[in-house]
Design a protein around this motif. Structure first.
Motif, PDB file in Angstrom:
ATOM      1  N   LEU A  13       0.765  -1.221   0.147  1.00  0.00           N
ATOM      2  CA  LEU A  13      -0.040   0.051   0.067  1.00  0.00           C
ATOM      3  C   LEU A  13       0.862   1.332   0.047  1.00  0.00           C
ATOM      4  O   LEU A  13       0.498   2.248  -0.947  1.00  0.00           O
ATOM      5  CB  LEU A  13      -1.061  -0.013   1.135  1.00  0.00           C
ATOM      6  N   VAL A  14       1.813   1.422   0.832  1.00  0.00           N
ATOM      7  CA  VAL A  14       2.900   2.493   0.920  1.00  0.00           C
ATOM      8  C   VAL A  14       3.635   2.637  -0.551  1.00  0.00           C
ATOM      9  O   VAL A  14       3.778   3.781  -1.023  1.00  0.00           O
ATOM     10  CB  VAL A  14       3.874   2.378   2.069  1.00  0.00           C
ATOM     11  N   LYS A  73       4.437   5.320  -5.655  1.00  0.00           N
ATOM     12  CA  LYS A  73       4.635   5.251  -7.322  1.00  0.00           C
ATOM     13  C   LYS A  73       3.490   6.190  -7.594  1.00  0.00           C
ATOM     14  O   LYS A  73       3.847   7.045  -8.600  1.00  0.00           O
ATOM     15  CB  LYS A  73       3.984   3.758  -7.589  1.00  0.00           C
ATOM     16  N   ARG A  74       2.382   6.548  -6.983  1.00  0.00           N
ATOM     17  CA  ARG A  74       1.591   7.768  -7.520  1.00  0.00           C
ATOM     18  C   ARG A  74       2.249   9.196  -7.228  1.00  0.00           C
ATOM     19  O   ARG A  74       2.035   9.972  -8.185  1.00  0.00           O
ATOM     20  CB  ARG A  74       0.126   7.525  -6.686  1.00  0.00           C
ATOM     21  N   MET A  75       3.070   9.215  -6.217  1.00  0.00           N
ATOM     22  CA  MET A  75       3.718  10.316  -5.956  1.00  0.00           C
ATOM     23  C   MET A  75       4.778  10.775  -7.125  1.00  0.00           C
ATOM     24  O   MET A  75       4.865  11.683  -7.584  1.00  0.00           O
ATOM     25  CB  MET A  75       4.225  10.566  -4.580  1.00  0.00           C
ATOM     26  N   PHE A 118      11.461   7.974  -3.632  1.00  0.00           N
ATOM     27  CA  PHE A 118      11.343   7.522  -2.488  1.00  0.00           C
ATOM     28  C   PHE A 118      11.443   6.083  -2.720  1.00  0.00           C
ATOM     29  O   PHE A 118      10.262   5.327  -3.009  1.00  0.00           O
ATOM     30  CB  PHE A 118      10.127   7.727  -1.681  1.00  0.00           C
ATOM     31  N   LYS A 119      12.672   5.429  -2.685  1.00  0.00           N
ATOM     32  CA  LYS A 119      12.972   3.975  -3.244  1.00  0.00           C
ATOM     33  C   LYS A 119      12.004   3.093  -2.286  1.00  0.00           C
ATOM     34  O   LYS A 119      12.116   3.039  -1.001  1.00  0.00           O
ATOM     35  CB  LYS A 119      14.136   3.542  -3.654  1.00  0.00           C
ATOM     36  N   GLN A 161      -8.936   9.057  -1.954  1.00  0.00           N
ATOM     37  CA  GLN A 161      -8.430   9.161  -3.057  1.00  0.00           C
ATOM     38  C   GLN A 161      -7.239  10.262  -3.145  1.00  0.00           C
ATOM     39  O   GLN A 161      -6.323  10.163  -3.830  1.00  0.00           O
ATOM     40  CB  GLN A 161      -9.391   9.487  -4.062  1.00  0.00           C
ATOM     41  N   LYS A 162      -7.081  11.245  -2.280  1.00  0.00           N
ATOM     42  CA  LYS A 162      -5.970  11.591  -2.062  1.00  0.00           C
ATOM     43  C   LYS A 162      -4.663  11.160  -1.726  1.00  0.00           C
ATOM     44  O   LYS A 162      -3.838  11.599  -2.102  1.00  0.00           O
ATOM     45  CB  LYS A 162      -6.116  13.155  -1.061  1.00  0.00           C
ATOM     46  N   VAL A 163      -4.942   9.990  -1.163  1.00  0.00           N
ATOM     47  CA  VAL A 163      -3.943   8.962  -0.709  1.00  0.00           C
ATOM     48  C   VAL A 163      -3.504   8.423  -1.834  1.00  0.00           C
ATOM     49  O   VAL A 163      -2.219   8.251  -2.462  1.00  0.00           O
ATOM     50  CB  VAL A 163      -4.145   8.392   0.260  1.00  0.00           C
TER      51      VAL A 163
END
Length: 324
Positions: free
Chosen positions: A183-184, A189-191, A200-201, A312-314
């Motif tokens: 999840l994180v 990946k979205r960021m 942020f690997k 959805q913001k997350v």
């Protein structure tokens, strides 16, 4: 915290349908990597002096934390022999040449050296396998010198110990630790999709979550577990050194001056966050603050529509409730 509109189970459904690599795909991909390993074993039976000694599945597929978006497989190839070159480009050509020898059914075009690895392309499945060379001398714990994907330097590592480290945390909170990792990683990946400069690997994310796991954070409630992660990143500002004592004495950890210090759990002299600048950290902390605020708002939102909006913001627009 309220769970009236979006609960832990809703996050489970979202993960299963949008985040996780489906189990049948994971099985297919692992089988593909296993076939490479078995072919090499067969070749070694007839050519025991061959310098390629073993192919091991590595990365997220080996740790079972792969995302649905996975489109290639990471494997490590152990190479022995004093004649193996130590210049990166020469080593990759050396590896490619011997892979073609061991797997004569592959055409030369299917085995191509890249910047830090050799890509083996399967025509039938269309799947790519990235083979990273590890120079080693029969160490019983699997230690060897890996070509780093960050900068091409040689890095002491052990694929078996890395997998063992991850498995220990997974087993301590099965299946929740691995799911929160996914999840994180999906959030990160979205960021990256929103900002090409965001870094942020996944390995750093895993190490932060491993630290929280070791400290007793309960991962069985996903909203709470996610909030623990984002709160830690925001409050610590990634200024706290993170290390583990599974495979070395913490007193032997090297002295680092890097902005971020997250120490490799199987190599006390390797800081996996060494390339991260204050600008990178500021972006990560800002994104974590925004995600944490969104989760707080989601858990307090009076309507289902508002709750979904904040989640959805997350996770982006792909986050939907079951049946929607």
């Amino acid at each position: 915290m309220s769970r009236q509109h979006v609960s832990h189970n809703d996050l489970v459904h979202f993960a299963e349908t949008k985040v996780n690599l489906p189990s049948d795909k994971a099985k297919e991909y692992r089988a593909q990597a296993d076939r490479l390993g078995e072919k090499l074993k067969s070749y070694l039976k007839e050519h025991p002096d061959f310098t390629l000694k073993e192919i091991l599945l590595s990365g997220s597929l080996a740790k079972r934390t792969a995302l649905r978006s996975l489109n290639d497989i990471d494997v490590a190839c152990y190479i022995s022999g004093v004649d193996a070159p130590h210049q990166i480009n020469e080593l990759l050509e050396y590896l490619a040449d011997r892979l073609r020898t061991a797997f004569p059914n592959f055409s030369p075009e299917q085995v191509k050296p890249q910047t830090y690895s050799v890509t083996v392309s399967f025509r039938g499945s269309g799947l790519d396998v990235d083979v990273v060379p590890i120079l080693y001398d029969n160490d019983p714990k699997g230690y060897g010198n890996l070509v780093s994907q960050d900068d091409g330097s040689f890095l002491k590592t052990s694929i078996p110990l890395h997998i063992e480290f991850a498995s220990k945390r997974k087993k301590s909170q099965e299946p929740h630790f691995a799911q929160v990792v996914r999840l994180v990683k999906f959030w990160a990946k979205r960021m990256k999709q929103q900002d090409e400069n965001f870094r942020f690997k996944s390995f750093m994310i895993e190490m932060i979550l491993a630290k929280l796991c070791d400290e007793g954070v309960d991962f069985s409630d996903y909203p709470e577990a996610l909030q623990h992660f984002f709160t830690y990143v925001a409050k610590s500002n990634l200024e706290e050194i993170i290390f583990f004592d599974d495979y070395y004495d913490p007193k032997k950890i090297g002295k680092f001056t890097d902005r971020v210090q997250i120490i490799d759990p199987i190599n006390e002299k390797n800081n996996v966050g060494k390339l991260y600048t204050s600008v990178n950290v500021d972006s990560i902390v800002e994104a974590a603050l925004e995600a944490g605020d969104a989760i707080d708002s989601a858990l307090l939102a009076p309507t289902k529509q508002e709750t979904v909006h904040y989640w959805q913001k997350v996770f982006g627009p792909s986050f939907q409730l079951k049946g929607n």
